[in-house]
Scaffold this motif. Structure first.
Motif, PDB file in Angstrom:
ATOM      1  N   GLY A 112     -11.409 -17.939   7.128  1.00 25.04           N
ATOM      2  CA  GLY A 112     -11.460 -17.158   6.202  1.00 25.04           C
ATOM      3  C   GLY A 112     -10.266 -17.231   5.053  1.00 25.04           C
ATOM      4  N   ALA A 113      -8.659 -17.246   5.545  1.00 25.85           N
ATOM      5  CA  ALA A 113      -7.837 -17.497   4.451  1.00 25.85           C
ATOM      6  C   ALA A 113      -7.736 -18.441   3.561  1.00 25.85           C
ATOM      7  N   LEU A 114      -8.314 -19.511   4.219  1.00 29.01           N
ATOM      8  CA  LEU A 114      -8.157 -21.161   3.399  1.00 29.01           C
ATOM      9  C   LEU A 114      -9.947 -21.438   2.470  1.00 29.01           C
ATOM     10  N   GLY A 115     -10.104 -19.962   2.325  1.00 29.48           N
ATOM     11  CA  GLY A 115     -11.767 -20.432   1.530  1.00 29.48           C
ATOM     12  C   GLY A 115     -13.114 -21.375   1.920  1.00 29.48           C
ATOM     13  N   ILE A 116     -12.879 -21.363   3.788  1.00 29.16           N
ATOM     14  CA  ILE A 116     -13.813 -22.370   4.408  1.00 29.16           C
ATOM     15  C   ILE A 116     -14.990 -22.090   4.919  1.00 29.16           C
ATOM     16  N   ASN A 117     -15.608 -22.656   3.939  1.00 29.75           N
ATOM     17  CA  ASN A 117     -17.551 -21.818   4.445  1.00 29.75           C
ATOM     18  C   ASN A 117     -17.940 -22.092   5.654  1.00 29.75           C
ATOM     19  N   THR A 118     -19.535 -21.962   6.481  1.00 32.63           N
ATOM     20  CA  THR A 118     -19.284 -22.210   7.227  1.00 32.63           C
ATOM     21  C   THR A 118     -20.068 -23.820   7.894  1.00 32.63           C
ATOM     22  N   TYR A 119     -20.564 -24.386   6.574  1.00 29.45           N
ATOM     23  CA  TYR A 119     -20.930 -25.551   6.728  1.00 29.45           C
ATOM     24  C   TYR A 119     -19.610 -26.175   7.013  1.00 29.45           C
ATOM     25  N   LEU A 120     -19.021 -25.873   6.083  1.00 25.33           N
ATOM     26  CA  LEU A 120     -17.681 -27.433   6.147  1.00 25.33           C
ATOM     27  C   LEU A 120     -16.486 -26.832   7.476  1.00 25.33           C
ATOM     28  N   GLN A 121     -16.951 -25.757   7.997  1.00 28.77           N
ATOM     29  CA  GLN A 121     -16.459 -24.893   8.979  1.00 28.77           C
ATOM     30  C   GLN A 121     -17.003 -26.415  10.112  1.00 28.77           C
ATOM     31  N   GLY A 122     -18.507 -26.369   9.845  1.00 30.00           N
ATOM     32  CA  GLY A 122     -19.222 -27.238  11.024  1.00 30.00           C
ATOM     33  C   GLY A 122     -18.630 -28.129  11.222  1.00 30.00           C
ATOM     34  N   VAL A 123     -18.434 -29.071   9.932  1.00 29.70           N
ATOM     35  CA  VAL A 123     -17.911 -30.631   9.884  1.00 29.70           C
ATOM     36  C   VAL A 123     -16.294 -30.941  10.353  1.00 29.70           C
ATOM     37  N   ILE A 124     -15.841 -29.497  10.023  1.00 34.38           N
ATOM     38  CA  ILE A 124     -14.284 -29.773  10.702  1.00 34.38           C
ATOM     39  C   ILE A 124     -14.554 -29.688  11.878  1.00 34.38           C
TER      40      ILE A 124
END
Length: 224
Positions: free
Chosen positions: A14-26
């Motif tokens: 949340g602090a880095l502004g990462i959305n759910t899709y990008l989080q899943g990719v990471i």
């Protein structure tokens, strides 16, 4: 403990502004990095190519899934047990196959990986068969930093130096007292533990696993 890890992960994203899709990719990238770190120790030092590491991933994934779903084992403990069980199977397989030379070891590992996939495909009562194994707790702790540190320590230890010696000149290494077979088996077990670790995290993240996810194409992907 699980809630703490998940809350930290959510807070950081949340602090880095990462959305759910990008989080899943990471997360998927990091899970694959763990599996590839094990491959790098096996392939980069004793020059052993294995097309069976997808099989070890599936062993870790199904072991952790069954322990958490059927026996309510803590997921962190299930990850450890899944990785160790994959390492145990690699120890048994390596004790038999690591004396093979050239392509024969590679072919044996390829056959092992496919046998594991077929076994999970037809043991419906235990693994769900081709329909897959659902209901895995929704949890995945990305451990890539810990995995990288452990691999770095292993490579720079006495055992890592033995691996480097075997890579440079196996005959000379054996001449100075290094047991090449035992060191190769150690690297094989290390690789399988990392694969099992990644497989357990993979199942915990997707909450569903199916044997076809751990086919020959997955092993080729890890080698690549």
């Amino acid at each position: 403990m699980l809630a703490l890890f998940n809350s930290i992960n959510s807070a950081v994203c949340g602090a880095l502004g990462i959305n759910t899709y990008l989080q899943g990719v990471i997360i998927m990238v990091c899970i694959n990095i763990i599996a590839v770190l094990g491959m790098s120790v096996l392939t980069g030092f004793p020059r052993l190519f294995s097309f069976g590491n997808a099989g070890f991933m599936s062993i870790g994934a199904y072991t952790a899934a069954i322990l958490t779903v059927k026996f309510n084992v803590n997921f962190l403990l299930a990850i450890i047990l899944g990785a160790l069980f994959a390492g145990f199977i690699a120890f048994l397989l390596g004790s038999i196959t690591l004396r093979l030379k050239g392509d024969y070891f590679l072919i044996t590992c390829l056959g092992f990986g496919e046998c594991v996939r077929v076994l999970f495909n037809y043991t419906k009562n235990i693994t769900g068969g081709s329909a897959g194994y659902p209901g895995i707790p929704a949890y995945s702790n990305v451990c890539v930093v810990l995995a990288f540190f452990a691999a770095w320590r292993f490579i720079h230890s006495k055992y890592g130096r033995n691996l480097t010696s075997i890579r440079e000149n196996e005959m000379a290494a054996e001449a100075v007292g290094i047991n090449a077979f035992r060191v190769k088996r150690m690297s094989f077990v290390f690789s399988a533990i990392y694969a099992g670790w990644a497989g357990a995290l993979y199942g915990g993240y997707l909450m569903y696993i199916v044997p076809s996810s751990f086919n020959l194409a997955k092993s080729c992907e890890l080698i690549t």
